[in-house]
Design a protein around this motif. Structure first.
Motif, short mmCIF file in Angstrom:
data_model
loop_
_atom_site.label_atom_id
_atom_site.label_comp_id
_atom_site.label_asym_id
_atom_site.label_seq_id
_atom_site.Cartn_x
_atom_site.Cartn_y
_atom_site.Cartn_z
N ASN A 19 56.47 -50.10 122.55
CA ASN A 19 57.91 -49.84 122.58
C ASN A 19 58.63 -50.91 123.40
OD1 ASN A 19 60.34 -48.62 122.31
ND2 ASN A 19 59.76 -46.68 123.25
N LYS A 20 59.27 -51.80 122.70
CA LYS A 20 60.06 -52.89 123.33
C LYS A 20 59.26 -53.62 124.42
CE LYS A 20 64.54 -50.77 122.39
NZ LYS A 20 64.56 -51.25 121.02
N VAL A 21 58.11 -54.12 124.02
CA VAL A 21 57.24 -54.82 124.97
C VAL A 21 57.52 -56.31 124.94
CG1 VAL A 21 54.83 -55.51 125.34
CG2 VAL A 21 55.38 -53.12 124.92
N SER A 22 57.68 -56.88 126.13
CA SER A 22 57.84 -58.34 126.24
C SER A 22 56.78 -58.86 127.20
CB SER A 22 59.23 -58.69 126.77
OG SER A 22 60.19 -58.38 125.79
N LEU A 23 55.98 -59.79 126.73
CA LEU A 23 54.90 -60.36 127.55
C LEU A 23 54.76 -61.84 127.24
CD1 LEU A 23 52.13 -57.63 127.12
CD2 LEU A 23 53.20 -58.24 129.29
#
Lengths: 237, 257
Positions: A19-23
């Protein structure tokens, strides 16, 4: 080399695996993607390999959107069985070598010897431990920019786990490669990690440099993860 | 090893046992046909065997494709490759096509053996040249139909797997809708007389009809010429290419592991 997940969501039915992951992952480092079963670790790796596609957001390797073709640059070890049972160990290596131009056969032979795998043995007759070793041989023998390992210790005994950790350190080229290990067995890889990413219920709940965790906060990765886990929910590791 | 060669070699290895089992069963059926006909002194008894084995080889390629696709679906790491999906499918088609050729060659030899030797007294005799021409056209037709059904199956398989996130019942509904929809469309086209006449206008005459006749306590085989329409064969060839192209697109962009 940079591998990025930008605001990525992935749904299975109505359930959000991510869910709306930024890496962002950079070369020369070993990352641990940590979380309980079903937290979204495997989905993250599959997205980076181009085996599944994001419903929202973008996954990029060196600024280019990840597609099936990206597997050329990403070596991926799945948690599942990834072999054809009718093959021998040698045939398996020959097949993987035929598909990936970056496959280093010499490295594979060295790894076979070191991990004590008989090239003439049929895959179907290998024990679970030896299948795990073979998965590692086919993955680490590639000179890919990114090496993604999904639960590399799953079902393996301590001796095999130790040999896997040794191989990881010996055969990776940190000038050109990034290693991302998704696991819920934190203790096994703690000594290897540069950075730890905690995932739970499809969300990133924390990201820390392991060295600063130890030196500045006096916490092991497991202790840090347990703190986060109790703060964000009751997910068991 | 060249990547395409690697794929083909892998596909040969994973289907080899199934092919040998199939070939063994067919050879056994051929032997039984000759054996029983000899035992009952009715050499024409091999005709139903030839018919049956011919029919069975229309479904041979789709069955092989279904088995091998399901083998790959267990992990779908088949898709973890920089190769294009069309290469993955073509590799499987190449392997199945070579098996199909071997089986059809075997069946043609068996038919010639019965026509010119074992059943020469009861089979209406045609010359080797006429037999050769008929064998070539019938074998091409068999391959086209076999591969038409195989490409349909491959396309439907990719549709089913590209809807992985949907409920099983919806995935099956989509597949059935496509099958019924296509058959309805085909029926509609064929019901339009001018079009239907055009499609079946050009025919190649071959010996493709064979009938058993019983007289004086002996079965004999009558061979009759029949026309095989050419345009449908070409249309099916085109459909094979379209369906495979669509299947490859779905594999590349929609099917997830």
């Amino acid at each position: 080399m940079v591998l990025e997940l930008k605001n990525v969501s992935k749904f299975y039915g109505k359930t959000a695996a991510l869910n709306k992951v930024s890496l962002t992952f950079e070369k020369g480092k070993i990352y641990g993607l940590l979380g309980p079963n079903g937290s979204g670790k495997s989905t993250s790796l599959k997205l980076m390999t181009g085996l599944v596609f994001p419903d929202e957001g973008a996954v990029k390797l060196n600024g280019t959107l990840v597609t099936r073709k990206t597997s050329e640059k990403v070596a991926y070890l799945t948690e599942l069985d990834m072999f054809y049972d009718v093959f021998t160990v040698q045939e398996t290596i020959d097949y993987v070598a035929s598909q990936f131009a970056d496959f280093n056969k010499e490295k594979a032979l060295q790894l076979l010897q070191e991990l004590k795998l008989d090239p003439t043995k049929k895959v179907r007759s290998l024990s679970k431990g030896n299948r795990g070793r073979l998965k590692l041989v086919t993955t680490l023998s590639r000179n890919a920019e990114a090496i993604l390992l999904d639960e590399p210790f799953s079902g393996l005994d301590p001796m095999v786990r130790d040999s896997i950790v040794q191989s990881l350190l010996k055969y990776l080229d940190f000038d050109h490669q990034v290693l991302i290990i998704a696991t819920h067995e934190i203790n096994e890889i703690e000594s290897l990690l540069d950075e730890a990413v905690a995932i739970q219920y499809g969300k990133v709940i924390g990201q820390e440099k392991v060295e600063s965790l130890r030196e500045e906060r006096g916490l092991s990765v497991l202790q840090w993860f347990k703190q986060l886990s109790s703060k964000y929910g009751e997910g068991e590791i | 090893m060249n990547p395409i060669k690697g794929l083909i070699k892998k596909d040969f290895r994973i289907t080899r046992n199934l092919f040998f089992t199939w070939a063994g069963a067919i050879i056994l059926a051929m032997g039984a046909g000759v054996g029983l006909s000899a035992y009952t002194s009715q050499p024409a008894g091999t005709l139903p065997v030839i018919f049956l084995l011919g029919l069975v080889h229309i479904v041979f390629a789709p069955i092989m494709m279904f088995v091998t696709l399901n083998q790959e679906a267990k992990t779908q790491l088949w898709l973890y490759t920089p190769r294009r999906a069309v290469d993955l499918i073509v590799s499987k088609f190449t392997v199945i096509f070579s098996y199909q050729l071997i089986m059809q060659l075997l069946l043609s030899i068996y038919t010639a053996f019965n026509l010119f030797w074992f059943g020469r007294d009861v089979y209406e005799q045609i010359g080797p040249r006429l037999f050769g021409e008929a064998a070539i056209i019938l074998n091409i037709a068999l391959i086209v139909f076999g591969f038409y059904f195989t490409s349909c199956l491959t396309f439907l398989w990719t549709v089913y797997h590209s809807l992985k996130k949907r409920a099983k019942v919806l995935r099956w509904a989509a597949v059935l809708l496509l099958v019924f929809g296509y058959n309805l469309l085909e029926g509609l086209i064929l019901s339009y007389d001018p079009l239907s006449e055009l499609i079946f206008k050009y025919k190649v005459n071959v010996i493709s009809n064979a009938a058993l006749r019983y007289s004086e306590e002996k079965w004999s085989v009558m061979l009759e010429p029949a026309g095989i329409p050419v345009i449908p064969l070409l249309l099916y060839g085109l459909l094979i290419a379209v369906l495979l192209g669509l299947a490859a697109k779905l594999l590349d962009r929609k099917v997830e592991v």
